[in-house]
Design a protein around this motif. Structure first.
Motif, PDB file in Angstrom:
ATOM      1  N   TYR A  94       0.800  -1.273  -0.021  1.00  0.00           N
ATOM      2  CA  TYR A  94      -0.041   0.000   0.141  1.00  0.00           C
ATOM      3  C   TYR A  94       1.026   1.123   0.046  1.00  0.00           C
ATOM      4  O   TYR A  94       1.987   1.167   0.422  1.00  0.00           O
ATOM      5  CB  TYR A  94      -0.871   0.134   1.125  1.00  0.00           C
ATOM      6  N   ALA A  95       0.090   2.464  -0.486  1.00  0.00           N
ATOM      7  CA  ALA A  95       0.928   3.543  -0.193  1.00  0.00           C
ATOM      8  C   ALA A  95       0.040   4.592   0.713  1.00  0.00           C
ATOM      9  O   ALA A  95      -0.943   4.851   0.490  1.00  0.00           O
ATOM     10  CB  ALA A  95       1.046   4.473  -1.626  1.00  0.00           C
ATOM     11  N   LEU A  96       0.828   5.160   1.787  1.00  0.00           N
ATOM     12  CA  LEU A  96       0.168   5.982   2.405  1.00  0.00           C
ATOM     13  C   LEU A  96       0.588   7.338   1.960  1.00  0.00           C
ATOM     14  O   LEU A  96       1.721   7.825   2.000  1.00  0.00           O
ATOM     15  CB  LEU A  96       0.674   5.673   4.104  1.00  0.00           C
ATOM     16  N   ASN A 116      -5.817   1.767 -15.167  1.00  0.00           N
ATOM     17  CA  ASN A 116      -5.082   1.467 -13.838  1.00  0.00           C
ATOM     18  C   ASN A 116      -4.613   2.627 -13.133  1.00  0.00           C
ATOM     19  O   ASN A 116      -3.914   3.209 -13.558  1.00  0.00           O
ATOM     20  CB  ASN A 116      -3.763   0.652 -14.304  1.00  0.00           C
ATOM     21  N   VAL A 117      -5.525   2.781 -12.016  1.00  0.00           N
ATOM     22  CA  VAL A 117      -5.295   3.669 -10.712  1.00  0.00           C
ATOM     23  C   VAL A 117      -5.282   3.390  -9.659  1.00  0.00           C
ATOM     24  O   VAL A 117      -5.632   2.125  -9.350  1.00  0.00           O
ATOM     25  CB  VAL A 117      -6.113   4.815 -11.236  1.00  0.00           C
ATOM     26  N   ARG A 133      -0.962   0.127  -3.859  1.00  0.00           N
ATOM     27  CA  ARG A 133       0.331   0.381  -4.480  1.00  0.00           C
ATOM     28  C   ARG A 133       0.249  -0.262  -5.832  1.00  0.00           C
ATOM     29  O   ARG A 133       0.438  -1.509  -5.726  1.00  0.00           O
ATOM     30  CB  ARG A 133       1.434   0.089  -3.609  1.00  0.00           C
ATOM     31  N   VAL A 134       0.403   0.596  -6.948  1.00  0.00           N
ATOM     32  CA  VAL A 134       0.296  -0.166  -8.370  1.00  0.00           C
ATOM     33  C   VAL A 134       1.975  -0.347  -8.623  1.00  0.00           C
ATOM     34  O   VAL A 134       2.841   0.335  -8.158  1.00  0.00           O
ATOM     35  CB  VAL A 134      -0.074   0.633  -9.159  1.00  0.00           C
ATOM     36  N   SER A 184       1.839   0.945 -16.691  1.00  0.00           N
ATOM     37  CA  SER A 184       1.187   0.231 -15.549  1.00  0.00           C
ATOM     38  C   SER A 184       0.043   1.091 -14.580  1.00  0.00           C
ATOM     39  O   SER A 184      -0.815   0.597 -14.231  1.00  0.00           O
ATOM     40  CB  SER A 184       2.181  -0.430 -14.709  1.00  0.00           C
ATOM     41  N   ALA A 185       0.315   2.460 -14.606  1.00  0.00           N
ATOM     42  CA  ALA A 185      -0.615   3.379 -14.086  1.00  0.00           C
ATOM     43  C   ALA A 185      -0.235   4.583 -14.064  1.00  0.00           C
ATOM     44  O   ALA A 185       0.492   5.240 -14.685  1.00  0.00           O
ATOM     45  CB  ALA A 185      -0.671   2.824 -12.494  1.00  0.00           C
TER      46      ALA A 185
END
Length: 518
Positions: free
Chosen positions: A94-96, A126-127, A186-187, A370-371
């Motif tokens: 994940y991204a914080l 992809n987001v 998190r992508v 990819s995003a």
């Protein structure tokens, strides 16, 4: 590298305890000792502090998982072990995103709304996926609980043994821990590097990016006003200047278009045309020029110059003319964006640069998008804004040949406004003479688009330089350095206005000129 004092994320940090509390209260069935945290180094993000959070799910003590047994290998139906847990060993990332100083809850609402809208209207794109967020840094807001009934005030849900290994420094204790935040999936991928944009690989990447942009330009519903977005519970009244965009994007919550995140002054009524939008931005810039001491050196001449421009030149530009009168009928047929009666605004990323596009590499070494990230400034804007903002504010982010490929791909996808519609449209092509420019204004020529698009870009250049946002007290410039920066801003405004004054006599359309419609 220490974070400069002028950066919004200066002294914006969360302790490991708070991050683990956020994750544990946002996701089900997570143990604090399964969480590892890594901070994106200073200098890699400007407006936010980014933490990467990995959850290493593992079987708990005494649990078993289903495995192949000798019996099953020999054809027997009965395994030797039973399933006693639904937990599967895995690592999830994940991204914080902790919001920097100078921004309020609206910045969080805008990005959350943008991500949810793209998820709804562009499901194949992809987001990052929204897990949770907090507008005040303390409530945990989720998709099922957008008002946030859970608080981070207490960490007592975390086991004592997990907290014993977490160090909170004296610096952590002194920080403002009430910054808003977002927890996102998190992508995969890394940002685009300059060398990625060369050759056939670069062409392929720009075409993929164009496909993303074309999808939201063609699929997202048009807005009836200009601005960023806010989330408003249906039980509450919306501000007078807010315009409804989407119903029930979250339970009991609607999306409205309202003002601009970075505006010094917010509008008192909806901005429904391009002219209203730029007029408001000019007035907001003049107010900032008046309110901030750092602009003292140019305040009087800049104010006089911009007031004269707004009075004499701005009303004569094409953006002041209703869209249906800007083009002849055959042009409107070819480019539907210009054929509409009235002005409808289009979803715009507003920071589409290589640092906000992620790519991954396949087994053959080929790069693929990819995003697309960082929709924090996205919103509903006039149809030219996506491109004008890039060419005015991020002109050096994309190599010229790469942006040409991007424009050509959007043209082929029929997702380009008429003013960028095709290379030969007006002014005898990109390399042709532009008879509305004198020698002093030739440095203002942009390599894309026709006269209307050039006007849009030059007006934006005026707006951005009236009260330059990058000049702040915390920049620690000497008096001479500050005056040099301000002289440069004034010169850019003056040159842009001279160019715009020269554009006020005719509207160009194909091979014909026609008098400006009344």
């Amino acid at each position: 590298m220490p974070t400069p004092r002028s950066n919004p994320n200066y002294k914006v940090y969360f302790s490991d305890v708070k991050i683990k509390s956020i994750v544990a209260k946002s996701l089900d069935d997570v143990d604090p000792d399964e969480i590892t945290i890594d901070q994106l180094p200073s200098g890699k993000s400007f407006n936010n502090r980014i933490y990467y959070v990995d959850i290493h799910t593992k079987l708990r003590s005494g649990e078993e998982s289903l495995v192949c047994s000798d019996a099953s290998d020999t054809g027997e139906d009965e395994p030797l072990e039973r399933i006693t847990s639904r937990r599967t060993p895995a690592t999830t990332s994940y991204a914080l995103k902790v919001i920097g100083r100078g921004f309020d809850a609206r910045k969080i609402q805008n990005e959350i709304a943008s991500l949810l809208l793209l998820e709804k209207y562009c499901p194949s794109m992809n987001v990052p996926r929204v897990l949770s967020w907090s507008e005040d840094g303390m409530r945990v807001q989720t998709r099922s609980d957008p008002e946030g009934s859970v608080s981070l005030e207490e960490h007592d849900h975390l086991p004592i043994e997990a907290l014993r290994n977490v160090t909170i420094s004296d610096q952590d204790k002194d920080l403002d821990m009430k910054q808003g935040w977002m927890l996102l999936s998190r992508v995969p991928g890394r940002i685009i590097y300059t060398e990625d944009l060369e050759g056939d690989q670069g062409t392929a990447l720009m075409m993929q990016i164009a496909a993303y942009v074309a999808e939201w330009r063609k699929t997202m519903p048009r807005g009836k006003a200009v601005g960023n977005m806010i989330l408003i519970p249906q039980a509450k009244a919306a501000p007078p200047a807010a315009t409804l965009y989407a119903r029930s994007i979250l339970p009991g919550t609607d999306v409205y278009i309202y003002g601009r995140l970075t505006g010094h002054v917010q509008p008192s009524q909806p901005l429904t045309t391009h002219l209203e939008y730029v007029t408001h931005r000019l007035k907001s810039a003049l107010r900032k020029l008046e309110d901030s001491e750092i602009y003292d050196y140019i305040r009087k001449p800049m104010t006089d110059l911009v007031h004269k421009f707004m009075r004499d030149t701005l009303p004569q530009l094409d953006i002041a003319v209703p869209p249906e009168k800007r083009r002849m009928a055959d042009c409107s047929k070819a480019f539907p964006d210009q054929a509409e009666t009235g002005e409808k605004m289009m979803f715009t990323h507003y920071d589409l640069s290589p640092r906000n596009v992620l790519v991954t590499e396949d087994d053959d070494g080929k790069l693929n998008v990819s995003a697309i990230l960082d929709l924090e400034f996205s919103g509903m804007y006039p149809i030219y804004e996506e491109f004008a903002n890039t060419l005015v504010n991020d002109a050096y982010d994309w190599p010229k040949h790469s942006y040409e490929t991007f424009i050509a791909a959007l043209r082929a996808l029929e997702a380009l406004p008429a003013a960028l519609g095709h290379a030969g449209f007006c002014c005898k092509g990109v390399e042709g003479d532009r008879d509305y420019l004198g020698e002093l204004q030739r440095d203002e020529v942009l390599p894309f688009g026709d006269l209307i698009f050039h006007q849009v870009c030059l007006v934006m250049r005026v707006i951005e330089n009236v009260a330059p946002w990058w000049l702040k007290t915390s920049c620690n410039l000497t008096v001479n350095e500050l005056q040099k920066e301000l002289d440069g801003a004034y010169a850019r405004v003056e040159r842009a206005i001279k160019s715009l004054e020269a554009m006020c006599t005719t509207v160009h359309c194909g091979e014909e000129d026609m008098e400006k419609p009344t």
